[in-house]
Enzyme design. Structure first.
Site, PDB file in Angstrom:
ATOM      1  N   HIS A  83       1.269 -13.978 -17.363  1.00 30.98           N
ATOM      2  CA  HIS A  83       0.764 -15.351 -17.370  1.00 30.98           C
ATOM      3  C   HIS A  83      -0.742 -15.392 -17.124  1.00 30.98           C
ATOM      4  O   HIS A  83      -1.320 -14.467 -16.548  1.00 30.98           O
ATOM      5  CB  HIS A  83       1.494 -16.178 -16.319  1.00 30.98           C
ATOM      6  CG  HIS A  83       2.918 -16.452 -16.673  1.00 30.98           C
ATOM      7  ND1 HIS A  83       3.701 -17.327 -15.956  1.00 30.98           N
ATOM      8  CD2 HIS A  83       3.722 -15.976 -17.675  1.00 30.98           C
ATOM      9  CE1 HIS A  83       4.910 -17.386 -16.495  1.00 30.98           C
ATOM     10  NE2 HIS A  83       4.943 -16.565 -17.528  1.00 30.98           N
ATOM     11  N   GLU A  85      -2.527 -17.164 -15.062  1.00 33.49           N
ATOM     12  CA  GLU A  85      -2.876 -17.104 -13.637  1.00 33.49           C
ATOM     13  C   GLU A  85      -2.816 -15.670 -13.134  1.00 33.49           C
ATOM     14  O   GLU A  85      -3.690 -15.210 -12.397  1.00 33.49           O
ATOM     15  CB  GLU A  85      -1.903 -17.954 -12.807  1.00 33.49           C
ATOM     16  CG  GLU A  85      -1.849 -19.411 -13.200  1.00 33.49           C
ATOM     17  CD  GLU A  85      -0.784 -19.732 -14.235  1.00 33.49           C
ATOM     18  OE1 GLU A  85      -0.243 -20.852 -14.168  1.00 33.49           O
ATOM     19  OE2 GLU A  85      -0.492 -18.896 -15.117  1.00 33.49           O
ATOM     20  N   CYS A 111       3.859 -22.000 -13.051  1.00 28.11           N
ATOM     21  CA  CYS A 111       5.287 -21.772 -12.818  1.00 28.11           C
ATOM     22  C   CYS A 111       5.483 -21.282 -11.380  1.00 28.11           C
ATOM     23  O   CYS A 111       4.518 -20.986 -10.669  1.00 28.11           O
ATOM     24  CB  CYS A 111       5.824 -20.731 -13.808  1.00 28.11           C
ATOM     25  SG  CYS A 111       5.311 -19.035 -13.456  1.00 28.11           S
ATOM     26  N   CYS A 114       3.911 -17.735 -10.635  1.00 24.03           N
ATOM     27  CA  CYS A 114       2.458 -17.798 -10.449  1.00 24.03           C
ATOM     28  C   CYS A 114       2.102 -18.534  -9.165  1.00 24.03           C
ATOM     29  O   CYS A 114       1.144 -18.170  -8.478  1.00 24.03           O
ATOM     30  CB  CYS A 114       1.793 -18.449 -11.658  1.00 24.03           C
ATOM     31  SG  CYS A 114       1.893 -17.408 -13.133  1.00 24.03           S
TER      32      CYS A 114
END
Length: 153
Positions: A83, A85, A111, A114
């Site tokens: 991801h 992040e 999410c 993260c």
């Protein structure tokens, strides 16, 4: 000379950069960009995509999530992508730069995976533009006391 009101504020400036960073993603579902700042200085950026040196979903037979009809906001572990992040946190770590006390700017709400990483990285503020359905993430962020701001232009 530009008028003061023509100049973007910090949130607008960094959100726009996060949106630009997201254009590097080749995810077929969602293009996400992240910018981590400390004292209004960019520390790192990240976008969602396959780990370094590995094939992207489009080159590896397609999106695992779509092929398996996995509902958005669930089973995030079934995905080849790192991801945005996560990539931003990893980028700072690889460079040996602290993000403690920083702000992360995202074009999409984080999410729960993260969120856990952002909490442990001691990020103090999250500014995001569009929503993402993850109730656990919302609950953890409320409990964490991280300042969460939805950016509205």
């Amino acid at each position: 000379m530009a008028k003061k009101e023509d100049r973007p504020n910090w949130d607008e400036y960094f959100i726009e950069i996060a949106k630009l960073v997201s254009t590097r993603s080749n995810c077929v579902s969602r293009k996400v960009g992240a910018v981590i700042t400390v004292d209004n200085q960019i520390i790192s950026t990240g976008y969602n995509g396959a780990p370094k040196g590995l094939h992207h979903c489009v080159d590896a037979g397609g999106c695992l999530r779509k092929l398996n009809n996995i509902e958005s906001g669930t089973r995030q572990e079934i995905c080849r992508a790192v991801h945005a992040e996560q990539n931003a946190i990893i980028s700072a770590a690889v460079k040996g730069v602290s993000i403690k006390g920083g702000t992360i700017y995202l074009n999409t709400y984080p999410c729960s995976i993260c969120t856990r990483m952002l909490i442990n990285a001691e990020i103090k503020k999250i500014v995001y533009e569009s929503d993402y359905s993850d109730q656990l993430s919302k609950e953890m962020l409320e409990e964490s006391k991280i300042e969460v701001v939805k950016y509205n232009k």
